[in-house]
Structures are given as C-alpha cells and as structure tokens.
Scaffold this motif. Structure first.
Motif, mmCIF file in Angstrom:
data_model
loop_
_atom_site.group_PDB
_atom_site.id
_atom_site.type_symbol
_atom_site.label_atom_id
_atom_site.label_comp_id
_atom_site.label_asym_id
_atom_site.label_seq_id
_atom_site.Cartn_x
_atom_site.Cartn_y
_atom_site.Cartn_z
ATOM 1 N N GLN A 17 23.214 82.886 14.745
ATOM 2 C CA GLN A 17 24.592 82.801 15.214
ATOM 3 C C GLN A 17 25.477 81.846 14.423
ATOM 4 N N PHE A 18 24.921 80.794 13.841
ATOM 5 C CA PHE A 18 25.749 79.799 13.152
ATOM 6 C C PHE A 18 26.677 80.449 12.125
ATOM 7 N N PRO A 19 26.147 81.256 11.177
ATOM 8 C CA PRO A 19 27.066 81.843 10.186
ATOM 9 C C PRO A 19 28.058 82.825 10.810
ATOM 10 N N LEU A 20 27.650 83.515 11.874
ATOM 11 C CA LEU A 20 28.554 84.469 12.522
ATOM 12 C C LEU A 20 29.726 83.745 13.196
ATOM 13 N N VAL A 21 29.428 82.634 13.855
ATOM 14 C CA VAL A 21 30.486 81.892 14.542
ATOM 15 C C VAL A 21 31.381 81.179 13.530
ATOM 16 N N VAL A 22 30.790 80.687 12.443
ATOM 17 C CA VAL A 22 31.611 80.096 11.377
ATOM 18 C C VAL A 22 32.582 81.154 10.849
ATOM 19 N N ASN A 23 32.093 82.360 10.572
ATOM 20 C CA ASN A 23 32.970 83.436 10.083
ATOM 21 C C ASN A 23 34.040 83.793 11.101
ATOM 22 N N TYR A 24 33.677 83.766 12.380
ATOM 23 C CA TYR A 24 34.648 84.013 13.446
ATOM 24 C C TYR A 24 35.797 83.007 13.345
ATOM 25 N N LEU A 25 35.476 81.734 13.196
ATOM 26 C CA LEU A 25 36.524 80.718 13.097
ATOM 27 C C LEU A 25 37.303 80.822 11.790
ATOM 28 N N LEU A 26 36.641 81.214 10.706
ATOM 29 C CA LEU A 26 37.360 81.419 9.441
ATOM 30 C C LEU A 26 38.412 82.502 9.609
ATOM 31 N N LYS A 27 38.067 83.570 10.297
ATOM 32 C CA LYS A 27 39.015 84.657 10.506
ATOM 33 C C LYS A 27 40.118 84.257 11.465
ATOM 34 N N PHE A 28 39.837 83.263 12.278
ATOM 35 C CA PHE A 28 40.819 82.763 13.216
ATOM 36 C C PHE A 28 41.803 81.833 12.511
ATOM 37 N N GLY A 29 41.410 81.322 11.323
ATOM 38 C CA GLY A 29 42.304 80.472 10.549
ATOM 39 C C GLY A 29 41.727 79.128 10.156
ATOM 40 N N ALA A 30 40.501 78.814 10.566
ATOM 41 C CA ALA A 30 39.885 77.532 10.195
ATOM 42 C C ALA A 30 39.461 77.569 8.736
ATOM 43 N N ASP A 31 39.358 76.393 8.115
ATOM 44 C CA ASP A 31 38.712 76.370 6.804
ATOM 45 C C ASP A 31 37.209 76.171 7.041
ATOM 46 N N ARG A 32 36.405 76.314 6.005
ATOM 47 C CA ARG A 32 34.942 76.308 6.159
ATOM 48 C C ARG A 32 34.437 75.004 6.785
ATOM 49 N N ALA A 33 34.906 73.861 6.313
ATOM 50 C CA ALA A 33 34.423 72.585 6.844
ATOM 51 C C ALA A 33 34.778 72.433 8.325
ATOM 52 N N GLU A 34 36.003 72.795 8.684
ATOM 53 C CA GLU A 34 36.419 72.723 10.086
ATOM 54 C C GLU A 34 35.566 73.639 10.948
#
Length: 181
Positions: A17-34
């Motif tokens: 799930q970690f990479p999936l949720v990170v990608n979810y937030l990236l698509k929401f507008g977060a940068d990778r570190a955030e």
C-alpha cells in the motif's frame, strides 16, 4: 497488533500500500517528499490502531490525505503568498538507457502542468479525481468521504469539465463541455 503474524501481515500491507498511497497523494497535488511523510505518519497510526480499523486501505488514504492537508495549511501560513503555488515537484520519472532525454523532460513538464491544473480544482473535486485515478469507484469514494454516490459523481463530472476547459485554454482551443439540452 503485537504478535508475529500480525506484524507480518502489516509488513505485507505496508509494502503493497505505501507506493499506492504515495501515488494517490501525488495525484492529489503533493510532492513526493510530502506524500511519503504523510503516508509514513498514517502507517504509524494504523500500526497503533489496527484493531479498530475496518478498512485499512481506505483508512490509510484518508488519514494520509488529512496529514498532508494539515501540513500544507501549516506551510501556507509560513510561506509568503504566491510562493507555494509555484513549487510543483515533478512525479518520479524512471530513467532507462533507451529513453530520449527530451522525451523525459517533456513528460516531466506534462506532469508539472497536470499537477498545476489539478491544484486549481476545488478540494473536493481534487480528492474525488485522485481517488478515481487510484482505481476507486464512486460508491467506494462516497463511503470513504462520507458523501452519497451522486455527489461524488457530480464532483467527478465537474472536475473533468474544468480540466477539459483548462487543457483547451492551454492549447488555444474552445470547447463546449456543457451537456446537450
């Protein structure tokens, strides 16, 4: 979640799930570190509260989104107006020997443009769009957000129309995206 079997299950869940949720937030507008920071915080909370969570995948997404949004609000108060909107980080680009550097740069530019356009959407539309991109159906999104399916579908339609208009403007075109009477 103290026994070895529970820890093993959590480790598998985390890895999936970690990479999936990170990608979810990236698509929401977060940068990778955030995104990674927010997901890590959500996973830590899940580890402590796992026995009380009915749907861990959905729970982690909601908590990670909330953690990220709180961080953005704190950051917005600390950064002078206008600076935060211009700090768009490109998504991760995997480099391979057969990729043309110009093509890679074009893709990064497209990702940055997409992130900027998505950030122009109202919060609920961004959230719905990000969940759809991550494979959720409107009924699932409605349950996660505590809204009805019709509201989710309406927000998705509005988000798509707005993005369509923004893309058309960017390319100097005019689109009639209103439904036919």
């Amino acid at each position: 979640m103290q026994d070895d079997l529970s820890r093993q299950r959590f480790a598998v869940f985390y890895q999936e799930q970690f990479p999936l949720v990170v990608n979810y937030l990236l698509k929401f507008g977060a940068d990778r570190a955030e995104a990674e920071d927010a997901v890590q915080s959500a996973m830590e909370l899940l580890l402590r509260r796992a026995d009380d969570v009915r749907s861990p995948a959905a729970w982690v997404r909601v908590v990670a989104r909330n953690v990220w949004m709180r961080a953005m609000r704190r950051q917005a108060m600390a950064i002078p107006a206008g600076v935060a909107a211009e700090q768009v980080e490109p998504g991760a680009v995997r480099y391979a020997s057969n990729l043309d550097p110009a093509d890679v740069m074009r893709r990064v530019d497209e990702q940055q443009d997409a992130a900027r356009m998505i950030r122009l959407l109202p919060r609920t539309q961004r959230e719905v769009l990000a969940m759809v991109i991550n494979g959720y159906r409107p009924a699932e999104i409605a349950e996660i957000m505590g809204k009805n399916s019709a509201a989710v579908r309406s927000n998705l339609t509005l988000a798509r129309r707005r993005l369509g208009r923004l893309l058309a403007e960017r390319h100097g075109m005019q689109l009639d995206l209103e439904p036919a009477a």
